[in-house]
Design a protein around this motif. Structure first.
Motif, PDB file in Angstrom:
ATOM      1  N   THR A   1       0.835  -1.197   0.000  1.00  0.00           N
ATOM      2  CA  THR A   1       0.000   0.000   0.000  1.00  0.00           C
ATOM      3  C   THR A   1       0.875   1.255   0.000  1.00  0.00           C
ATOM      4  OG1 THR A   1      -1.704  -1.152   1.293  1.00  0.00           O
ATOM      5  CG2 THR A   1      -1.802   1.253   1.231  1.00  0.00           C
ATOM      6  N   ALA A   8      -8.539   5.599  -5.034  1.00  0.00           N
ATOM      7  CA  ALA A   8      -7.790   4.372  -4.778  1.00  0.00           C
ATOM      8  C   ALA A   8      -8.490   3.206  -5.459  1.00  0.00           C
ATOM      9  CB  ALA A   8      -7.662   4.119  -3.274  1.00  0.00           C
ATOM     10  N   LEU A  60      -6.248  -1.357  -0.038  1.00  0.00           N
ATOM     11  CA  LEU A  60      -6.204  -0.456  -1.187  1.00  0.00           C
ATOM     12  C   LEU A  60      -4.789  -0.321  -1.710  1.00  0.00           C
ATOM     13  CD1 LEU A  60      -8.425   2.409   0.296  1.00  0.00           C
ATOM     14  CD2 LEU A  60      -9.178   0.475  -1.115  1.00  0.00           C
ATOM     15  N   THR A  62      -3.421   4.911   0.283  1.00  0.00           N
ATOM     16  CA  THR A  62      -4.338   5.331   1.332  1.00  0.00           C
ATOM     17  C   THR A  62      -3.847   6.564   2.061  1.00  0.00           C
ATOM     18  OG1 THR A  62      -5.653   4.565   3.224  1.00  0.00           O
ATOM     19  CG2 THR A  62      -3.326   3.937   3.196  1.00  0.00           C
ATOM     20  N   LEU A  86     -15.273   4.861   2.724  1.00  0.00           N
ATOM     21  CA  LEU A  86     -14.978   4.479   1.346  1.00  0.00           C
ATOM     22  C   LEU A  86     -16.169   4.927   0.510  1.00  0.00           C
ATOM     23  CD1 LEU A  86     -13.616   0.824   1.738  1.00  0.00           C
ATOM     24  CD2 LEU A  86     -12.286   2.927   1.389  1.00  0.00           C
ATOM     25  N   HIS A 132      -8.290  -1.592   5.893  1.00  0.00           N
ATOM     26  CA  HIS A 132      -9.369  -0.685   6.274  1.00  0.00           C
ATOM     27  C   HIS A 132     -10.524  -1.531   6.800  1.00  0.00           C
ATOM     28  CE1 HIS A 132      -6.842   1.263   3.293  1.00  0.00           C
ATOM     29  NE2 HIS A 132      -7.191   2.425   3.816  1.00  0.00           N
ATOM     30  N   ALA A 161     -11.093   7.041  -0.826  1.00  0.00           N
ATOM     31  CA  ALA A 161     -10.890   6.845   0.605  1.00  0.00           C
ATOM     32  C   ALA A 161     -10.860   8.225   1.254  1.00  0.00           C
ATOM     33  CB  ALA A 161      -9.591   6.100   0.865  1.00  0.00           C
TER      34      ALA A 161
END
Length: 242
Positions: free
Chosen positions: A3, A18, A31, A34, A50, A74, A91
């Motif tokens: 990420t 994302a 994702l 982030t 989201l 998340h 996000a």
């Protein structure tokens, strides 16, 4: 693919487009990039939403690291609908609690300057936070510590970041103030947070992976709300917004 941690380069970035790259067995969403800080170093993971292509917002209840520390997971409520890998979304942080934690986290750096003792633990909240210190002698004065921290805040010094290698950190162990939480490592480099500079006066320099404000004036006034004895040589100092 790890990420991309946008909060490390810009803690003020409140949202980002994302793509979902994975779902964990527990239903967490991974994702490709982030703005959400994952729980670590006494700082809670961020909350927020989201937002799908149709505008539907699903609440993120927290963020944690994957077991291999390569991804931010998340967390969603058990009943929430999950996106699918490949889905494009936004996000978006719940900004107010994040910003208060940024202010508090920076204030705790100043508390460690006001009390130059080894730090044995800590916790960051939205209105009150704490640091535990290895202090052999009692007799700490709440008013004196409060005055010193606010004096540092009043300098309005800049807060900046830079990077050093793991080897450079090993060669400078005095940079590490926290005994219970080691600096974030594993990528071959470690982020240093600097308050002030050589020209105007260096206030603090230490490894830290958290989120901070850009200038000390953003913190506002604070107060030492409580001093607790947690052992023969352990003192817990609680810091709150005034």
């Amino acid at each position: 693919m790890a990420t991309e941690l946008l909060f490390r380069d810009d803690a003020y970035l409140a949202e980002t487009p994302a793509t979902v790259i994975d779902l964990t067995p527990e239903g967490g969403v991974v994702l490709d990039r982030t703005v959400f800080y994952a729980t670590a170093g006494g700082q809670p993971g961020d909350t927020g939403w989201l937002v799908g292509a149709d505008g539907t917002a699903t609440a993120i209840t927290g963020a944690v690291w994957s077991p291999d520390k390569q991804h931010v997971v998340h967390l969603l409520a058990p009943e929430a609908a999950r996106p699918a890998p490949g889905d494009a979304l936004v996000a978006r942080l719940d900004w107010a609690p994040r910003y208060n934690r940024m202010r508090m986290h920076t204030a705790l750096h100043l508390l460690s300057v006001a009390l130059p003792y080894p730090v044995t633990g800590g916790s960051i909240g939205e209105q009150e936070s704490r640091l535990d210190f290895d202090i052999p002698d009692a007799g700490l004065d709440k008013d004196a510590i409060t005055a010193r921290v606010n004096e540092l805040i009043a300098t309005d010094a800049a807060v900046t970041e830079s990077w050093i290698t793991d080897e450079e950190l090993d060669a400078n162990p005095g940079l590490v103030k926290t005994l219970s939480v080691k600096p974030p490592r594993g990528s071959g480099r470690v982020r240093l947070v600097r308050i002030g500079d050589v020209d105007d006066g260096l206030i603090d320099l230490q490894p830290c992976g958290g989120t901070h404000v850009r200038r000390l004036s953003e913190i506002g006034r604070v107060v030492v709300s409580k001093i607790e004895k947690k052992g023969q040589q352990n003192r817990r100092i609680r810091l709150a917004f005034a």
